[in-house]
Design an enzyme around this catalytic site. Structure first.
Site, PDB file in Angstrom:
ATOM      1  N   ASP A 477       0.832  -1.202   0.000  1.00 23.59           N
ATOM      2  CA  ASP A 477       0.000   0.000   0.000  1.00 23.59           C
ATOM      3  C   ASP A 477       0.870   1.258   0.000  1.00 23.59           C
ATOM      4  OD1 ASP A 477      -2.352   1.446   0.082  1.00 23.59           O
ATOM      5  OD2 ASP A 477      -3.146   0.462   1.862  1.00 23.59           O
ATOM      6  N   ASP A 547     -10.557   2.276  -3.597  1.00 23.41           N
ATOM      7  CA  ASP A 547     -11.117   1.978  -2.275  1.00 23.41           C
ATOM      8  C   ASP A 547     -12.643   1.969  -2.326  1.00 23.41           C
ATOM      9  OD1 ASP A 547      -8.790   1.603  -0.991  1.00 23.41           O
ATOM     10  OD2 ASP A 547      -8.787   3.472   0.138  1.00 23.41           O
TER      11      ASP A 547
HETATM   12  C1  DGJ Z   1      -5.876   1.782   1.838  1.00 25.64           C
HETATM   13  C2  DGJ Z   1      -6.246   0.570   1.028  1.00 25.64           C
HETATM   14  O1  DGJ Z   1      -6.666   0.949  -0.249  1.00 25.64           O
HETATM   15  C3  DGJ Z   1      -7.281  -0.227   1.792  1.00 25.64           C
HETATM   16  O2  DGJ Z   1      -7.724  -1.315   1.026  1.00 25.64           O
HETATM   17  C4  DGJ Z   1      -6.662  -0.692   3.092  1.00 25.64           C
HETATM   18  O3  DGJ Z   1      -5.611  -1.560   2.828  1.00 25.64           O
HETATM   19  C5  DGJ Z   1      -6.185   0.509   3.887  1.00 25.64           C
HETATM   20  N1  DGJ Z   1      -5.331   1.364   3.111  1.00 25.64           N
HETATM   21  C6  DGJ Z   1      -5.432   0.059   5.114  1.00 25.64           C
HETATM   22  O4  DGJ Z   1      -4.913   1.099   5.824  1.00 25.64           O
END
Ligand code: DGJ
Length: 739
Positions: A477, A547
């Site tokens: 991430d 997201d």
């Molecule tokens: C952002 C990601 O896109 C989410 O899926 C998740 O992993 C969160 N970060 C976790 O902090």
């Protein structure tokens, strides 16, 4: 860059000269005319050395007959005193010098104040599908090696440049593109591109190319959500299925820029590479700078065919497991179920439920390390939290394995919370300008990977994590963009190298981890789709597109995504309803069908499911496994677009061996009793017979169970969809001919 030309060497291995004719190499040079051609069975790209010694673009389009000699390059006479020849001539790699008013591919400044650079042909080498041309400034020893490769299967070209300083003194590269692409004159082009923002990525934009420059870019230090480094240019009137398209994608995960502009004669130039904004790269005597690779292709078959060519190219030449990526496993991810509230018992419970429905990979998301109870603390401290996992990760991993799944873990290695042990020890490790504020995003700062000590530390930490634990998958991430991009440990004149060195370190870490842990797979995530490009895709097996997991919003994002990237790399979770993003309620079947258009994942809180939910999920996961190679790696036809307010959308995928076709159809909202449009299937063998299998929804009563490809194309299929947020999916399996 070490791996920058990995696909290039693959091409040389895979080059099928046969398709071009036994004696015909993909790359050729005619010494009489000084014309270079790169050809695939469908595409020819040509450039030549003109009478001044400039490297001039000549042709890019459908395959030219090998016995038709392309005339030698002849410079453009220019238009008037205001637009003299050298600026008007469409050059392959125009340097800023003389009288150039369009976007330069290269701009340098010398220590004596001179900033004039005029590149002329010096020499070249040819090998199979590869051409390398060396250019040199007319008086100073600055050389540029231009590299070209053509993939004989798709006709997709790879271009990059190396800028070499042989002057004996330092010089500064202020702007350097991978390539300038000159498109055929005489078309009124429309530019198609992808834009977005957090939770709303992958919007397909169209705009006419006007007399001014259009800039697609990221100044964020990474690829970014706002624009994606992909373009398609097509004359107005080109659609999904017909019409010429020139398209390209830049393989770079840092700040980038692609400019599209007509010259005074309305010929379009596309220039792309490092973003010149705030860019400066000092080359000491003898040093060189490699640009990223800019891939581009041509098809007469519309935007649909352009996407299919790119998808195939990504699968066979870009992805880490190219040319035969394995099927993406169905995964479960804990994020939306537990957020930071992870612990051994809770994760084991989710894993047991995930295994029941046929999940193959269990991924624990954020919250397992350091003091990470929320997003205020812990990033940087990659040690298992003993309160949440008193015996380390091992018991959970063993349980996941015993349940028949492999184990994946979330990391965000490039970031640090100021409230972390790492930051307390090394406050100097982040991007910063001394004495200036350090802007936080999600309470975190960006570690300066350009520093070797930071790079090595991150490699060690991750290598150690992967060595101690049996981890098959990292969700990598990256939840903010750069601010105050200082690198104070460097001399002031070298600090802006951070734009290049950081990304190279990122690639270096991923590459080395993959070498040391060959079964490791990685997902590129940046708070959603903020880091999706052909550079990161060489090192990551899949990406997280957004997201926003609302299944209806996803339909248009998924549609936009597929203009540039293969459905198989697009991870898509089935999550809870109402969705957290917009409170929209949808059925579990609808959510599944939306996610089944990509690489299927489950992100719901399984502890809230009832028995019927488990049964539905189990059935649809099993169906998905029988069609996933078709969906993930087949030929995608975007049948009805969900964009522009359409009440419907549909996609069809045909497996690469032609044995299976899968159709997904979605009704967003019924109105006035209009029936769902009949869908005429594409890409089927008209003579072959195909048997219909219904995964979800209902075809019209008289639909045959078996018919010819011709029938399914001409008569089509009508699906009985009514209401709001309804979905159907059917499979057509080719019936083996009777012997
Ligand atoms: C952002 C990601 O896109 C989410 O899926 C998740 O992993 C969160 N970060 C976790 O902090």
């Amino acid at each position: 860059m070490r791996h920058q030309h990995r696909s290039v060497s693959l091409w040389i291995l895979l080059a099928s000269t046969q398709a071009l004719g036994a004696t015909e190499e993909p790359a050729r040079y005619n010494p009489d005319t000084h014309v270079f051609t790169l050809s695939s069975p469908q595409v020819t790209y040509a450039f030549g050395v003109n009478e001044h010694g400039e490297l001039q673009s000549l042709y890019w389009g459908g395959r030219r007959a090998p016995n038709d000699t392309l005339p030698a390059a002849k410079s453009d006479a220019g238009l008037s005193a205001f637009d003299p020849s050298n600026g008007a001539t469409p050059q392959e790699y125009p340097a800023w010098g003389s009288a150039l008013y369009t976007e330069p591919a290269l701009k340098v400044s010398f220590p004596d104040g001179n900033r004039d650079l005029v590149l002329h042909y010096l020499s070249h080498t040819l090998n199979g599908s590869h051409v390398s041309v060396l250019l040199k400034d007319i008086s100073r020893d600055v050389r540029v090696e231009l590299r070209y490769d053509i993939d004989p299967d798709s006709g997709i070209l790879a271009r990059s440049a190396r800028i070499e300083n042989h002057t004996g003194k330092s010089l500064f590269v202020q702007q350097s593109a991978a390539a300038t692409w000159n498109l055929p004159a005489g078309n009124e082009y429309v530019l198609h591109s992808l834009s977005g923002r957090w939770a709303a990525e992958w919007h397909l934009d169209h705009r006419p190319v006007l007399a001014s420059q259009t800039v697609l870019e990221s100044r964020r230090g990474s690829t970014g959500q706002q624009n994606n480094p992909w373009f398609a240019l097509a004359p107005a009137g080109t659609g999904e299925d017909t019409g010429p398209v020139w398209f390209g994608a830049l393989a770079w995960s840092g700040s980038w820029r692609i400019t599209v502009e007509p010259d005074v004669k309305r010929r379009i130039r596309v220039t792309g590479g490092y973003n010149p904004f705030d860019f400066s790269y000092r080359l000491a005597p003898g040093e060189s700078l490699d640009t990223p690779v800019f891939f581009a292709g041509y098809t007469p078959g519309g935007l649909g065919e352009a996407s299919r060519l790119l998808h195939r190219f990504e699968l066979t030449h870009v992805l880490p497991q190219a040319p035969h990526p394995r099927a993406r496993p169905v995964l479960y991810n804990s994020w939306e179920a537990t957020e930071f509230n992870v612990n051994e018992a809770g994760q084991v419970k989710l894993a047991e439920m995930a295994a029941r429905i046929g999940v193959e990979r269990f991924v624990m998301d954020d919250g397992w390390f350091g003091a990470r109870d929320n997003d205020h603390a812990g990033l940087g401290d990659w040690v298992v939290n003993p309160r949440k996992f008193p015996h380390g990760l091992q018991p959970l991993i063993e349980r996941v394995h015993a349940l028949g799944m492999d184990f994946g873990l979330w990391v965000e290695p490039e970031m640090v919370n100021p409230d972390s042990d790492l930051y307390r020890r090394h406050p100097d490790w982040v991007l910063n300008f001394p004495g200036r504020p350090r802007t936080e995003g999600r309470h975190q700062l960006v570690l300066n990977l350009a520093r070797e000590d930071v790079r090595d530390h991150l490699f060690r930490v991750l290598d150690d994590l992967l060595t101690r634990n049996d981890i098959a998958f990292l969700k990598w991430d990256y939840n903010r963009n750069w601010s105050e991009p200082g690198w104070p440990e460097q001399k002031p004149e070298d600090q802006q190298k951070v734009y290049v060195s950081y990304i190279r370190s990122l690639y270096w870490i991923m590459q080395r981890l993959r070498e040391r842990h060959p079964k490791l797979e990685i997902e590129s995530c940046s708070g959603g789709g903020g880091r999706v490009d052909l550079g990161i895709m060489r090192l990551t097996d899949e990406v997280w597109p957004s997201d926003n997991t609302d299944p209806f919003d996803r339909l248009s994002m998924q549609d936009g995504f597929t203009y540039a990237y293969a459905p198989g790399v697009m991870m898509a979770w089935v999550t809870d309803s109402p969705n957290w993003v917009n409170q929209r309620s949808t059925s579990l079947e609808y959510r599944f069908l939306s996610s089944m258009q990509g690489s299927l994942g489950i992100g719901a809180d399984l502890t809230r499911w009832n028995e019927q939910d488990f049964q539905t999920a189990k059935r649809l996961i099993s169906e998905y496994k029988s069609i996933r190679m078709t969906v993930q790696q087949g030929l995608l036809y975007r049948m009805i677009s969900p964009r522009d307010g359409s009440p419907y959308s549909a996609t069809q995928s045909v497996s690469s061996d032609g044995r299976q076709a899968v159709l997904f159809a979605f009704l967003h909202s019924s109105s006035m009793l209009y029936p769902y449009p009949r869908i005429h299937l594409k890409g089927l063998d008209p003579q072959a017979r195909y048997r219909l299998r219904v995964v979800a929804g209902k075809p019209e009563e008289n639909t045959p169970v078996e018919a010819s490809g011709d029938y399914w194309a001409c008569e089509g299929i009508e699906l009985m969809l009514k209401g709001d947020f309804q979905a159907a999916a059917v499979v057509l399996d080719r019936v083996a001919p009777q012997s």
